[in-house]
Design a protein around this motif. Structure first.
Motif, short mmCIF file in Angstrom:
data_model
loop_
_atom_site.label_atom_id
_atom_site.label_comp_id
_atom_site.label_asym_id
_atom_site.label_seq_id
_atom_site.Cartn_x
_atom_site.Cartn_y
_atom_site.Cartn_z
N ASP A 1 -1.29 44.11 21.46
CA ASP A 1 0.07 44.14 20.96
C ASP A 1 1.39 44.45 22.05
O ASP A 1 2.10 45.06 22.02
N ALA A 2 1.23 43.50 23.09
CA ALA A 2 1.76 43.75 24.26
C ALA A 2 3.54 43.47 23.69
O ALA A 2 3.69 42.93 23.05
N ASN A 3 4.18 44.17 24.76
CA ASN A 3 5.72 44.27 24.35
C ASN A 3 6.42 43.23 24.99
O ASN A 3 5.71 42.05 25.63
N VAL A 4 7.51 42.67 24.75
CA VAL A 4 8.57 41.60 25.36
C VAL A 4 8.35 41.49 26.72
O VAL A 4 8.15 40.42 27.25
N ARG A 5 8.49 42.77 27.30
CA ARG A 5 8.37 42.82 29.01
C ARG A 5 7.08 42.24 29.34
O ARG A 5 6.86 41.29 30.41
N VAL A 6 6.05 42.51 28.88
CA VAL A 6 4.67 42.15 29.26
C VAL A 6 4.46 40.60 28.88
O VAL A 6 3.81 39.92 29.51
N GLN A 7 4.91 40.21 27.70
CA GLN A 7 4.92 38.56 27.22
C GLN A 7 5.63 37.87 28.46
O GLN A 7 5.24 36.73 28.75
N HIS A 8 6.77 38.35 28.89
CA HIS A 8 7.69 37.76 29.93
C HIS A 8 6.91 37.48 30.98
O HIS A 8 6.82 36.49 31.72
#
Length: 118
Positions: A94-101
């Motif tokens: 469930d990685a957050n948006v920063r990790v996805q970036h």
């Protein structure tokens, strides 16, 4: 060419890093020698501790240079083909948006290389 045959080796434990261990041994065998492995370390940094203690020598990824830089010496080994060990990005499901970036940024060069090679 540096003759590594007479040296005692410390390698990163195969169970902890099968790809790295196998890559190192394959390159050693390709150059015509079988390393005398006297110790297997559970972590790369543990192998550096053993080297600093004078137990033996090792072959490590270039990315580990800079650890123990006052007590051990790093020498670049030349090989007919580069020794490449895979690397992985590890993250929560469930990685957050920063990790996805960050993951997108990491994947961009790989896509660029793949499209360039085809």
């Amino acid at each position: 060419m540096l003759d590594l045959e007479p040296y005692e080796f410390i390698l990163y434990r195969r169970l902890a890093g099968q790809d790295l261990f196998d890559n190192i041994l394959a390159h050693c065998y390709q150059t015509g020698f079988s390393p005398n492995i006297v110790q297997e370390a559970p972590r790369l940094t543990s192998s550096l501790n053993l080297i600093a203690a004078g137990i033996g020598v090792s072959i490590v990824p270039a990315s580990i240079q800079g650890f123990w830089n006052k007590q051990i010496v790093y020498k670049t080994l030349k090989a007919e083909s580069p020794c490449i060990a895979p690397i992985y990005a590890v993250y929560r499901v469930d990685a957050n948006v920063r990790v996805q970036h960050v993951l997108e940024l990491l994947a961009a060069p790989a896509r660029s290389i793949q499209s360039h090679n085809t």
